[in-house]
Each structure stands twice: as C-alpha cells, then as structure tokens.
Write a protein that holds these residues in place. Structure first.
Motif: not given
Length: 406
Positions: A165-168, A249-251, A284-286
C-alpha cells in the motif's frame, strides 16, 4: 479426547505422514555463583544457579519438529530435556497453524495448541528453545513468562504489509482465547521475580519455599506448595489482545493486554485460581549497523481468594548490544518490584530489586556458539525472614555456555 491434547495429537500424527524439518539446541553450561538457595530448590534466590549447583551441566536441550500438513497448514512440536528435575522429557510447545494465501496487503494466521504468547523482543521466536540470543539469562519479565505463562488455545494474528500500500511501515494485530494458566501469578506472589533462562514444560511442577502461610496450620492450608502453572481450574477462558508496528528494519513497537480471567475463589487439587492481568509494551531500535537497543515494560496485578493474596507487580529492562568483530557485546539493566495490598500481614510479599547482565556472544562454526555472562542481582524481600534467609541479597554469577544449534 479433550481439547487441550488435540493440537499435540495432531502434530504427532503428522510426523507419521509427512517429512519433518528438525531443529535443535544443546547448551553445555558452566556456572559459578555465590547465591543462596535457588528458587529451583525451594529457596528465594533470584538466579538459576547457587553455590550447590554443579560446575558443568546442561543448560538447554531442545528438539523441535516442524512439518507442512497442507500447502497452507503447518504443525510443530517442541520437546525439552532437563538434567536437574524429574521430567526428563517434556513438551515446551505444540501447535497447528493455518496461514491462508493473502489476497491483498493483509497476511493472516490462525494457530491452535500450546505455545508462548508474543511478548518478548529479547527471545528468538524462530529458533528452538525460546531462549535469549544476546545474553544467557532472560530479563525478569521473560523469566516469569517462560516459567508461568503459556497459551493453551487459539490465536489469530494479521499483518498489513506496507509495501503493498506504499506505506513505510507494517502494522499487525493479535488476539487469543485460551484455557489453563489459572495459577499464573502464584510464583510471582510467593517467590517473586527471578533472572533465569529456565523454561517450564507442559507438565512442570514448580516448588515454592516452605512459607508458613500454606502449611497445614497456615492461613491458606488448601494451597499446595507444589505449583502446576498450566492447570485449568474454573472453566473460564482467558484472553489477550495486542498490536505492533514495524518501520523498515530499524524500529519495532508492540503492546499487549493479558487477562487470564481466573476465578480467585476457585481451588482444585491444591491449586487456586489467580486473577492475573497485565499490560506490556516493548521497543526494538537499530539506529546503526551493528547496534541494537531493546526495552520492555510490564505492569499488572494478581489476586487469590477474597483478598488473601493481592499485589501489584512491575518490571522493566533496557538492553544495548554492539557487534564487535565476529562477536556481540550486550549489557542489560533490570528493575522489578511487587507491592501487596491484602489482609494477611503475616504473609509479606513486597519486594524490589535490580539486576545487570554483561554478556559476550561469539559465533564459532557450523551452528556452534560460545557465550559468556556476568550476572548481578540485588533484591530485598521481607518474606525471606520466615525461612531463615537474609532479607537483602546480592547475587553474582559467572556463566559460560557452549551452544550447538541445528
């Protein structure tokens, strides 16, 4: 055949008809500790290992079988072994799942059986054993979940995949209805939090300290000192609901509300129902390659009897890990507490404490990993006076684990 045995029976039947994919974990453990009597031996120590623990033992021995029953139906069963207690082999999980082919952005799954609720960010849900991957011990929150909580029922989950759906970001929801787990909260109330990686099996019998309150001449003589945490006592189902969000992939963010809906006046076979509820959140944060920051927080309450045992409980931890060369260094800080508000002043269940774990994980080759951990736990629990243990304890452990995973 009762419902609680159906998923396991189906999983075992499937092994006779379909080729199973086998995974396993074997953990050879070396330990040195200054701790007093461990909670595993009827004491009120906070750690798995004490001064009487063997220098070398098996930390985990797990075998998991997974198989495809149909194109969209899978099943699994996980067995665990223990060299310290009488249940030589026990069931850790057993489930069957339906994952229909998605027709749009939403991907769903229905799972039935006996399995862990989705509550942890330090645990490897994909690998065998439900074990932490950055440290040897689990945080207080996950030590309790591994010991007293298991879903014995049906769970529905769904995730909207942002790329469709073109969402990040992806968003997900989960809901479950379960039976059993009516005694959940017993260990937390009468023993308190622990810092451990000891996972209870389906038929586990946990031993409480010899406190006066549940002796034959105590205030609650119908309560057994031996706890079976996954029993159904009152016939009332419990539930949990939650949601999660993943941004790239970061949060990762997640929250969950749990309520076992147990009748606190019901008692069967020496086991009371404990009305246990909690709210849970995790992140979880990278922030950069090689860095990872994790945190979990839990707040809830539990009640047994009209107001025989009633307490609020809280715990949180923060963990930072950094890849260094081929290995990973991790530091975790825990805080935990219980606060009672019941009618039995001779049964004190207040406690507070904190803990720190410093660990290093080094992958070797072909599924072999070497891990080291220094663990410090400081706690203050007044009930220790009743069994001749120091009220305040500062426990230290040095652990090494050689793990083989396949």
């Amino acid at each position: 055949m009762t419902y609680r045995f159906l998923p396991l029976s189906l999983a075992l039947l499937a092994t006779q008809c379909y080729a199973a994919e086998l995974h396993g974990l074997l953990d050879l453990r070396a330990a040195h500790s200054n701790s007093g009597r461990s909670f595993l031996d009827g004491g009120m120590g906070k750690t798995r290992y004490d001064t009487t623990a063997p220098a070398v033992s098996i930390g985990q021995a797990v075998l998991r079988a997974e198989f495809d029953v149909l194109d969209t139906v899978s099943a699994g069963v996980e067995l665990s072994g223990d060299d310290r207690h009488h249940n030589v082999v026990d069931v850790r999980e057993a489930w069957i799942a339906w994952s229909p082919v998605p027709s749009g952005a939403w991907k769903g799954r229905v799972r039935a059986g006996y399995f862990f609720p989705p509550t942890s960010v330090e645990i490897d849900y994909e690998g065998p054993g439900w074990t932490p991957t950055r440290t040897i011990s689990s945080a207080a929150i996950n030590s309790w979940i591994g010991e007293e909580l298991r879903t014995n029922g049906v769970e529905w989950s769904a995730r909207r995949m942002g790329r469709h759906v073109d969402a990040p970001y992806d968003v997900g929801v989960v809901a479950a209805v379960f039976t059993g787990n009516d005694p959940a909260g017993t260990m937390l109330a009468w023993r308190g939090w622990s810092i451990s990686d000891r996972i209870a099996g389906r038929n586990e019998a946990l031993q409480l300290a010899d406190l006066p309150v549940y002796r034959a001449d105590g205030a609650i003589p119908r309560q057994s000192r031996t706890i079976h945490p996954f029993r159904e006592i009152d016939g009332r189902p419990g539930y949990y609901v939650g949601g999660n969000l993943r941004a790239g992939r970061g949060l990762d963010l997640a929250a969950l509300h749990y309520d076992n809906r147990a009748n606190p006046l019901a008692v069967q076979g020496g086991q009371y129902g404990w009305r246990t509820r909690f709210d849970h959140a995790s992140v979880a944060w990278r922030p950069a390659p090689g860095w990872e920051l994790l945190a979990q927080a839990m707040r809830g309450n539990t009640l047994m009897g009209a107001n025989g045992v009633a307490l609020d409980f809280r715990a949180w931890y923060a963990l930072a890990s950094r890849r260094i060369g081929r290995g990973t260094l991790a530091l975790r800080y825990d805080r935990f507490s219980t606060s009672e508000h019941d009618i039995l002043p001779d049964d004190p269940n207040n406690e507070h404490g904190h803990a720190m774990a410093l660990a290093y994980r080094l992958p070797l080759a072909d599924g072999w990993t070497l891990m080291f951990e220094y663990l410090f736990v400081h706690s203050d629990r007044s009930a220790r006076d009743l069994i001749g243990e120091p009220r305040k304890q500062a426990e230290r452990s040095l652990l090494a684990a050689l793990r083989w995973q396949f």
